[in-house]
Scaffold this motif. Structure first.
Motif, PDB file in Angstrom:
ATOM      1  N   GLN A 138       0.832  -1.048  -0.309  1.00 59.11           N
ATOM      2  CA  GLN A 138      -0.246  -0.287  -0.058  1.00 59.11           C
ATOM      3  C   GLN A 138       0.760   0.583   0.154  1.00 59.11           C
ATOM      4  O   GLN A 138       2.115   1.286   0.942  1.00 59.11           O
ATOM      5  CB  GLN A 138      -1.087  -0.273   1.042  1.00 59.11           C
ATOM      6  N   ALA A 139       0.243   2.444  -0.459  1.00 56.65           N
ATOM      7  CA  ALA A 139       1.115   3.692  -0.395  1.00 56.65           C
ATOM      8  C   ALA A 139      -0.057   4.428  -0.219  1.00 56.65           C
ATOM      9  O   ALA A 139      -0.991   4.878   0.130  1.00 56.65           O
ATOM     10  CB  ALA A 139       1.712   4.281  -2.484  1.00 56.65           C
ATOM     11  N   THR A 140       0.324   5.180   0.561  1.00 59.84           N
ATOM     12  CA  THR A 140      -0.783   6.524   0.918  1.00 59.84           C
ATOM     13  C   THR A 140      -0.115   8.078   1.291  1.00 59.84           C
ATOM     14  O   THR A 140       1.640   8.152   0.408  1.00 59.84           O
ATOM     15  CB  THR A 140       0.155   6.425   2.816  1.00 59.84           C
ATOM     16  N   PHE A 141      -0.754   8.547   0.829  1.00 60.20           N
ATOM     17  CA  PHE A 141      -1.085   9.696   0.469  1.00 60.20           C
ATOM     18  C   PHE A 141      -1.907  11.106   1.158  1.00 60.20           C
ATOM     19  O   PHE A 141      -2.690  10.201   1.399  1.00 60.20           O
ATOM     20  CB  PHE A 141      -0.937  10.514  -1.235  1.00 60.20           C
ATOM     21  N   ASN A 142      -1.432  12.264   1.054  1.00 58.33           N
ATOM     22  CA  ASN A 142      -1.284  13.546   2.000  1.00 58.33           C
ATOM     23  C   ASN A 142      -1.778  14.936   1.260  1.00 58.33           C
ATOM     24  O   ASN A 142      -0.464  15.002   0.796  1.00 58.33           O
ATOM     25  CB  ASN A 142      -1.167  13.743   3.157  1.00 58.33           C
ATOM     26  N   PHE A 143      -2.749  15.524   0.363  1.00 60.68           N
ATOM     27  CA  PHE A 143      -2.673  16.532  -0.427  1.00 60.68           C
ATOM     28  C   PHE A 143      -3.425  17.521   0.433  1.00 60.68           C
ATOM     29  O   PHE A 143      -4.816  17.456   0.104  1.00 60.68           O
ATOM     30  CB  PHE A 143      -1.856  16.044  -1.509  1.00 60.68           C
ATOM     31  N   HIS A 144      -3.484  19.138  -0.312  1.00 63.45           N
ATOM     32  CA  HIS A 144      -4.366  20.047  -0.124  1.00 63.45           C
ATOM     33  C   HIS A 144      -3.932  21.105  -1.121  1.00 63.45           C
ATOM     34  O   HIS A 144      -2.761  21.867  -1.117  1.00 63.45           O
ATOM     35  CB  HIS A 144      -4.276  20.737   0.962  1.00 63.45           C
ATOM     36  N   VAL A 145      -4.082  21.029  -2.609  1.00 58.97           N
ATOM     37  CA  VAL A 145      -4.399  22.084  -3.578  1.00 58.97           C
ATOM     38  C   VAL A 145      -5.339  23.099  -3.731  1.00 58.97           C
ATOM     39  O   VAL A 145      -6.390  23.145  -3.573  1.00 58.97           O
ATOM     40  CB  VAL A 145      -3.575  21.334  -4.550  1.00 58.97           C
ATOM     41  N   SER A 146      -4.656  24.122  -4.412  1.00 62.61           N
ATOM     42  CA  SER A 146      -5.694  25.722  -4.659  1.00 62.61           C
ATOM     43  C   SER A 146      -5.609  26.094  -5.607  1.00 62.61           C
ATOM     44  O   SER A 146      -4.037  26.170  -5.774  1.00 62.61           O
ATOM     45  CB  SER A 146      -6.186  26.112  -3.290  1.00 62.61           C
TER      46      SER A 146
END
Length: 124
Positions: free
Chosen positions: A26-34
């Motif tokens: 499993q690969a994990t990610f977390n992002f916030h873009v605007s």
């Protein structure tokens, strides 16, 4: 008779966290873009331990929206110190994340992604 097409709302932000099938695990990610005008901002954290690929708070340099899909990219420094460029494509296909997608490609040839195995992506 007048024609009023109504207000067309274009997405200006996307965020998400969760996991996808990586390379052997499993690969994990977390992002916030605007997007403000034509200026992209935000960050991405990504980790695929089986592939020895991970980086934290990589800045976003580009961002585009098409419907419920966002594509963004930038530069990242991997855990071993090497620099790569990345490109991410996310889709918000369901309110609960069950059919949302996340794919990532790095300039070193690494790529992973698909339908989320956990988490949620929101495009607003």
């Amino acid at each position: 008779e007048l024609y009023d097409p109504g207000t067309i709302v274009t997405a200006t932000s996307a965020s998400g966290r969760g996991s996808v099938n990586g390379v052997g695990d499993q690969a994990t990610f977390n992002f916030h873009v605007s997007l403000s005008g034509d200026q992209a901002s935000g960050s991405l954290t990504y980790s695929d331990p089986a592939a020895v690929v991970s980086f934290s708070r990589a800045k976003v340099r580009t961002l585009t929206f098409t419907g419920t899909t966002a594509t963004f990219g930038g530069n990242a420094r991997l855990g071993d110190g090497s620099r790569v460029t990345y490109s991410v494509n996310v889709s918000d296909n369901s309110s609960d994340g069950s059919s949302d997608t996340f794919t990532i490609s790095l300039s070193n040839g690494y790529s992973a992604g698909g339908t989320l195995t956990s988490g949620d992506i929101q495009i607003q």
